[in-house]
Enzyme design. Structure first.
Site: not given
Ligand code: NAD
Ligand code: WQD
Length: 344
Positions: A10, A31, A124-125, A149, A153, A231
């Protein structure tokens, strides 16, 4: 000893694999390709020039996991695998609880069975909920998440705490990411959301490249200096480095530690948009919409603990986040599906 990286194909997983390999760690990646594909693994190998084993396996598949743990020498696990779309989690909550909570419990059971007690978990935050004052500190109360979601977490953090209380030989590091953006400087790996993106940076880059008609800006009437939400955006390469530093903190004694991974700086939506236009030289068409449900006005990290205990400080600023996101978007308009596809 290998580091097992679940969800390693991912967005954050591929970047972390690159950092781990470049720092000399040996890895095994797992994965199920639910939100990624084999090309991601090929590109990690291409960037680093290193080989590693990959298993297509679901973390909910205990038998499959047991086979891997039985065959391989694994010292620690970095657990990224899971579902992450906030809006989708409201529509299909059971899938989120099953994948994220169920998948983590299955993984922890197998780790326990094989005596592997070191794990770094992607939190996550969002677990700080809506009632804490900014900047968020690791010792603030968590919970009160507004979507399934976020709840997963929060629940997984509780489970990891209970596990550690039951057996202090476990070594658990919980990393609370703020807002990951950017892509590897090679332009070969990055984030390619399915359908209309939810997050800010892919929404901006897709509008800039013409994949979306306009960038929709949600809300201009927040109580912030320019009226848009604030953010803490962190470059995904910095985030990956945070994982390498967290691994160095895992020790033989056991412990449970929580760290924020952010920059400690807040950026508004309009500031990010302006930074992107400057970095790319592209004027982005914008449509202003009302506030998006569930958005907090301001969210950023206190990063003191990660700095003092992990030696982690984010290196990259807004310009680099935008330049790298833009390169990735232009050179890979369909993500990792095809080779050599540049729009211009
Ligand atoms: P992503 O979707 O790109 O990566 C997740 C990977 O996990 C994917 O490749 C998917 O195929 C794999 N996957 C999903 N379910 C699975 C399962 N049951 N078994 C095996 N593989 C599985 O997401 P990402 O952005 O790389 O996020 C990675 C982690 O970080 C996640 O746990 C996500 O919740 C967390 N996170 C992401 C963000 C963000 O904004 N991207 C923010 C905070 C936390
Ligand atoms: C950021 C800002 C939107 C899209 C989310 C999840 C969080 C974590 C990270 C996984 C906000 C604004 C966005 C658009 C916009 N994910 N925005 N137009 O909401 O802080 O966090 O992603 O763990 O759990 O909640 O991030 O990137 O969605 O938004 O104006 O098309 O951008 O309103 O103010 P967020 P975001």
């Amino acid at each position: 000893m290998n580091i097992l990286v679940t969800g390693g194909a991912g967005y954050i997983g591929t970047h972390t694999c690159v950092e781990l390999l470049e720092k000399g760690h040996d890895i095994i990646v797992l994965d199920n390709f639910y939100n990624s594909n084999p090309e991601a693994i090929r590109r990690v190998k291409e960037i680093t020039g290193r080989e590693f084993k990959f298993y297509q396996c679901d973390v909910r598949d205990s038998k499959g996991l047991s086979k891997i743990f039985g065959k391989e020498s694994i010292g620690a696990v970095i657990h990224f695998a899971g579902l992450k779309a906030v809006g989708e989690s409201v529509e299909i909550p059971l899938d989120y609880y099953e994948n994220n909570v169920g998948g983590t419990v299955a993984l922890l059971q197998v780790m326990k069975q094989f005596g592997i007690k070191s794990i770094v978990f992607s939190s996550s935050a969002t677990v700080y909920g809506g009632n804490n004052p900014v900047p968020y500190k690791e010792d603030m109360p968590i919970g009160g998440c507004t979507n399934p979601y976020g709840q997963t977490k929060y629940m997984i953090e509780l489970i990891l705490n209970d596990l550690y209380v039951s057996d202090p030989a476990w070594n658990v590091i919980i990393l609370r990411y703020f807002n990951p953006v950017g892509a590897h400087e090679s332009g070969r790996i990055g984030e390619n959301p399915n359908g209309v993106p939810n997050n800010l940076m892919p929404s901006i880059t897709q509008a800039a490249v013409g994949k979306l008609d306009k960038f929709t800006l949600f809300g201009g009437d927040y109580d912030t200096p320019d009226g848009t939400c604030i953010r803490d955006y962190i470059h995904v390469t910095d985030l990956a480095d945070g994982h390498v530093k967290a691994l160095n903190k895992l020790d033989a004694k056991g412990g449970l530690r929580v760290y924020n991974l952010g920059t400690g700086r807040g950026t508004s939506v309009l500031e990010m948009l302006a930074a992107f236009e400057t970095a790319s030289g592209v004027k982005v068409p914008v449509a202003q919409l009302p506030r998006r449900a569930g958005d907090l006005a301001v969210c950023y990290a206190n990063v003191d603990k990660a700095r003092t205990e992990l030696g982690f400080t984010a290196k990259y600023g807004l310009e680099r986040m935008c330049v790298d996101s833009w390169r990735w978007q232009r050179e890979n308009p369909r993500g990792m599906l095809d080779e050599k596809q540049t729009i211009n």
